[in-house]
Design a protein around this motif. Structure first.
Motif, PDB file in Angstrom:
ATOM      1  N   VAL A  12     -27.036 -23.498 -87.791  1.00 22.13           N
ATOM      2  CA  VAL A  12     -27.351 -23.817 -86.391  1.00 22.13           C
ATOM      3  C   VAL A  12     -28.143 -25.120 -86.277  1.00 22.13           C
ATOM      4  N   VAL A  13     -27.891 -25.856 -85.190  1.00 24.37           N
ATOM      5  CA  VAL A  13     -28.655 -27.059 -84.840  1.00 24.37           C
ATOM      6  C   VAL A  13     -29.162 -26.902 -83.418  1.00 24.37           C
ATOM      7  N   MET A  14     -30.415 -27.320 -83.195  1.00 27.26           N
ATOM      8  CA  MET A  14     -31.021 -27.322 -81.861  1.00 27.26           C
ATOM      9  C   MET A  14     -31.832 -28.611 -81.699  1.00 27.26           C
ATOM     10  N   ALA A  15     -31.896 -29.110 -80.450  1.00 25.40           N
ATOM     11  CA  ALA A  15     -32.731 -30.274 -80.139  1.00 25.40           C
ATOM     12  C   ALA A  15     -33.572 -29.945 -78.906  1.00 25.40           C
ATOM     13  N   PHE A  16     -34.745 -30.584 -78.825  1.00 29.67           N
ATOM     14  CA  PHE A  16     -35.714 -30.306 -77.761  1.00 29.67           C
ATOM     15  C   PHE A  16     -36.259 -31.602 -77.182  1.00 29.67           C
ATOM     16  N   ASP A  17     -36.524 -31.587 -75.891  1.00 28.18           N
ATOM     17  CA  ASP A  17     -37.223 -32.660 -75.198  1.00 28.18           C
ATOM     18  C   ASP A  17     -38.203 -32.013 -74.227  1.00 28.18           C
ATOM     19  N   PRO A  18     -39.296 -32.726 -73.891  1.00 30.08           N
ATOM     20  CA  PRO A  18     -40.243 -32.165 -72.928  1.00 30.08           C
ATOM     21  C   PRO A  18     -39.710 -32.268 -71.501  1.00 30.08           C
TER      22      PRO A  18
END
Length: 99
Positions: free
Chosen positions: A16-22
């Motif tokens: 799995v891959v995940m990305a985050f931003d505020p």
């Protein structure tokens, strides 16, 4: 009666891959994923590409038989966080708090 020991059944791998931003208040939000990948190499390549565009990225894998709820321990393949508050003491991405 046979004393043959059957080999342990290997579970399929969940990658799995995940990305985050505020968000506007600085709270991390998932902006990509969780997305499954067929290989660890492809997941790492995707995560590295996302790392240039997002504040936090993680690629991880674990053996899993989702249909019956069997999961092995997770293994981090790649991680990067541009916000220190998004990392735990070991440097692992754990999105929480503001940036």
């Amino acid at each position: 009666m046979s004393d043959t020991i059957l080999p342990e059944r290997k579970l399929p791998k969940l990658i799995v891959v995940m990305a985050f931003d505020p968000d506007d208040e600085g709270i991390p939000q998932t902006v990509f994923g969780p997305q499954d990948y067929p290989t660890e190499e492809r997941a790492v390549r995707t995560a590295k590409g996302l790392a240039a565009k997002h504040k936090g990225v993680i690629a991880w894998s674990r053996e899993a038989e989702v249909d019956v709820g069997e999961y092995g321990p997770p293994t981090t393949l790649f991680q990067q966080a541009k916000c220190r508050k998004w990392c735990d003491r070991s440097g692992h991405v754990r999105p929480r708090g503001d940036c």
